[in-house]
Write a protein that holds these residues in place. Structure first.
Motif, PDB file in Angstrom:
ATOM      1  N   PRO A  12       0.885  -1.207  -0.122  1.00  0.00           N
ATOM      2  CA  PRO A  12      -0.094   0.028   0.014  1.00  0.00           C
ATOM      3  C   PRO A  12       0.818   1.126   0.032  1.00  0.00           C
ATOM      4  O   PRO A  12       2.043   1.281   0.580  1.00  0.00           O
ATOM      5  CB  PRO A  12      -0.816  -0.219   1.326  1.00  0.00           C
ATOM      6  CG  PRO A  12      -0.803  -1.451   1.551  1.00  0.00           C
ATOM      7  CD  PRO A  12       0.523  -2.092   1.328  1.00  0.00           C
ATOM      8  N   LYS A  13       0.340   2.105  -0.859  1.00  0.00           N
ATOM      9  CA  LYS A  13       1.344   3.552  -0.632  1.00  0.00           C
ATOM     10  C   LYS A  13       1.458   4.212   0.720  1.00  0.00           C
ATOM     11  O   LYS A  13       2.290   4.807   0.909  1.00  0.00           O
ATOM     12  CB  LYS A  13       0.751   4.287  -2.031  1.00  0.00           C
ATOM     13  CG  LYS A  13       0.889   4.050  -3.429  1.00  0.00           C
ATOM     14  CD  LYS A  13      -0.116   4.975  -4.282  1.00  0.00           C
ATOM     15  CE  LYS A  13      -0.329   4.422  -5.517  1.00  0.00           C
ATOM     16  NZ  LYS A  13      -1.086   5.433  -6.397  1.00  0.00           N
ATOM     17  N   ALA A  14       0.411   3.814   1.218  1.00  0.00           N
ATOM     18  CA  ALA A  14       0.441   4.466   2.497  1.00  0.00           C
ATOM     19  C   ALA A  14       1.284   3.982   3.504  1.00  0.00           C
ATOM     20  O   ALA A  14       1.542   4.483   4.591  1.00  0.00           O
ATOM     21  CB  ALA A  14      -0.906   4.493   3.254  1.00  0.00           C
ATOM     22  N   LYS A  15       1.905   2.611   3.191  1.00  0.00           N
ATOM     23  CA  LYS A  15       2.455   2.025   3.875  1.00  0.00           C
ATOM     24  C   LYS A  15       4.147   1.827   3.454  1.00  0.00           C
ATOM     25  O   LYS A  15       4.780   1.214   4.047  1.00  0.00           O
ATOM     26  CB  LYS A  15       2.145   0.620   4.193  1.00  0.00           C
ATOM     27  CG  LYS A  15       1.064   0.556   5.019  1.00  0.00           C
ATOM     28  CD  LYS A  15       0.530  -0.907   5.531  1.00  0.00           C
ATOM     29  CE  LYS A  15      -0.698  -0.913   6.281  1.00  0.00           C
ATOM     30  NZ  LYS A  15      -1.111  -2.235   6.716  1.00  0.00           N
ATOM     31  N   LYS A  16       4.364   2.860   2.432  1.00  0.00           N
ATOM     32  CA  LYS A  16       5.754   2.908   1.886  1.00  0.00           C
ATOM     33  C   LYS A  16       6.674   3.042   2.819  1.00  0.00           C
ATOM     34  O   LYS A  16       7.502   2.261   2.935  1.00  0.00           O
ATOM     35  CB  LYS A  16       5.738   4.092   0.736  1.00  0.00           C
ATOM     36  CG  LYS A  16       7.130   3.859   0.037  1.00  0.00           C
ATOM     37  CD  LYS A  16       7.230   5.027  -0.974  1.00  0.00           C
ATOM     38  CE  LYS A  16       8.651   4.896  -1.557  1.00  0.00           C
ATOM     39  NZ  LYS A  16       8.644   6.021  -2.738  1.00  0.00           N
ATOM     40  N   MET A  95       9.098 -10.667  15.080  1.00  0.00           N
ATOM     41  CA  MET A  95       8.340  -9.749  14.650  1.00  0.00           C
ATOM     42  C   MET A  95       6.907 -10.442  14.288  1.00  0.00           C
ATOM     43  O   MET A  95       6.751 -11.090  13.419  1.00  0.00           O
ATOM     44  CB  MET A  95       9.066  -9.111  13.025  1.00  0.00           C
ATOM     45  CG  MET A  95       8.489  -8.218  12.655  1.00  0.00           C
ATOM     46  SD  MET A  95       8.836  -7.987  10.914  1.00  0.00           S
ATOM     47  CE  MET A  95      10.711  -7.480  11.170  1.00  0.00           C
ATOM     48  N   PRO A  96       6.039  -9.607  14.765  1.00  0.00           N
ATOM     49  CA  PRO A  96       4.646 -10.254  14.550  1.00  0.00           C
ATOM     50  C   PRO A  96       4.090 -10.080  12.922  1.00  0.00           C
ATOM     51  O   PRO A  96       4.281  -9.147  12.380  1.00  0.00           O
ATOM     52  CB  PRO A  96       3.736  -9.487  15.409  1.00  0.00           C
ATOM     53  CG  PRO A  96       4.607  -8.491  16.310  1.00  0.00           C
ATOM     54  CD  PRO A  96       5.937  -8.451  15.726  1.00  0.00           C
ATOM     55  N   MET A  97       3.552 -11.105  12.245  1.00  0.00           N
ATOM     56  CA  MET A  97       3.170 -10.973  10.878  1.00  0.00           C
ATOM     57  C   MET A  97       2.131  -9.876  10.784  1.00  0.00           C
ATOM     58  O   MET A  97       2.134  -9.391   9.811  1.00  0.00           O
ATOM     59  CB  MET A  97       2.420 -12.419  10.620  1.00  0.00           C
ATOM     60  CG  MET A  97       3.495 -13.741  10.603  1.00  0.00           C
ATOM     61  SD  MET A  97       5.071 -13.068   9.421  1.00  0.00           S
ATOM     62  CE  MET A  97       4.185 -13.220   7.909  1.00  0.00           C
ATOM     63  N   SER A  98       1.367  -9.471  11.905  1.00  0.00           N
ATOM     64  CA  SER A  98       0.512  -8.346  11.639  1.00  0.00           C
ATOM     65  C   SER A  98       1.422  -7.055  11.548  1.00  0.00           C
ATOM     66  O   SER A  98       0.737  -5.840  10.937  1.00  0.00           O
ATOM     67  CB  SER A  98      -0.381  -8.311  13.129  1.00  0.00           C
ATOM     68  OG  SER A  98       0.431  -7.968  14.341  1.00  0.00           O
ATOM     69  N   ASP A  99       2.538  -6.765  11.592  1.00  0.00           N
ATOM     70  CA  ASP A  99       3.305  -5.979  11.329  1.00  0.00           C
ATOM     71  C   ASP A  99       3.729  -5.534  10.221  1.00  0.00           C
ATOM     72  O   ASP A  99       4.509  -4.475   9.691  1.00  0.00           O
ATOM     73  CB  ASP A  99       4.570  -5.602  12.543  1.00  0.00           C
ATOM     74  CG  ASP A  99       4.046  -5.160  14.023  1.00  0.00           C
ATOM     75  OD1 ASP A  99       2.970  -4.960  14.252  1.00  0.00           O
ATOM     76  OD2 ASP A  99       5.273  -5.276  14.911  1.00  0.00           O
ATOM     77  N   MET A 100       3.574  -6.430   9.319  1.00  0.00           N
ATOM     78  CA  MET A 100       4.009  -6.710   7.990  1.00  0.00           C
ATOM     79  C   MET A 100       3.387  -5.553   6.981  1.00  0.00           C
ATOM     80  O   MET A 100       2.003  -5.674   7.120  1.00  0.00           O
ATOM     81  CB  MET A 100       3.958  -7.754   7.177  1.00  0.00           C
ATOM     82  CG  MET A 100       4.609  -9.183   7.656  1.00  0.00           C
ATOM     83  SD  MET A 100       6.586  -8.775   7.536  1.00  0.00           S
ATOM     84  CE  MET A 100       7.336  -9.596   8.543  1.00  0.00           C
TER      85      MET A 100
END
Length: 118
Positions: A12-16, A95-100
């Motif tokens: 996602p662009k917002a998560k660049k 690292m939790p997968m939810s942080d990816m």
């Protein structure tokens, strides 16, 4: 010749920035475990295809961009050993997968023997 792990994913662009931060951390881990180089590329001129394309391959959704990346290793054996060690490294393991900052289910990856290196 070197051995290459290649991967393509949608971010996602917002998560660049979150992806860039993750990629920087990951590059250190992989290099600590024997990688020669890590290259991460954000889409700039990546057209939609009619039959195939990078966006189609990773099922790119509205608001996402394609990331094309590779890691070079001295050999397949070095990659196998280094990749296993990297995955067991606490910097990844904890690292939790939810942080990816991307959907790993749409990631395409594989290992390649180099046939031309100029």
């Amino acid at each position: 010749m070197t051995y290459v792990d290649g991967y393509v994913l949608a971010v996602p662009k917002a998560k660049k920035q979150a992806y860039v931060d993750l990629a920087r951390m990951a590059s250190v881990v992989f290099k600590d475990h024997g990688a020669l180089s890590v290259v991460e590329c954000w889409a700039d001129d990546v057209p939609e295809g009619k039959l195939t394309s990078f966006p189609m391959a990773v099922k790119c959704e509205e608001g996402e961009e394609v990331v094309f990346s590779w890691i070079t290793w001295p050999s397949r054996a070095a990659r196998d050993t280094g990749n296993k060690a990297a995955m067991e490294d606490d910097r990844f393991k904890d690292m939790p997968m939810s942080d990816m900052p991307f959907d790993g289910k749409r990631m395409i990856f594989g290992g390649f023997n180099t046939i031309v290196e100029a």
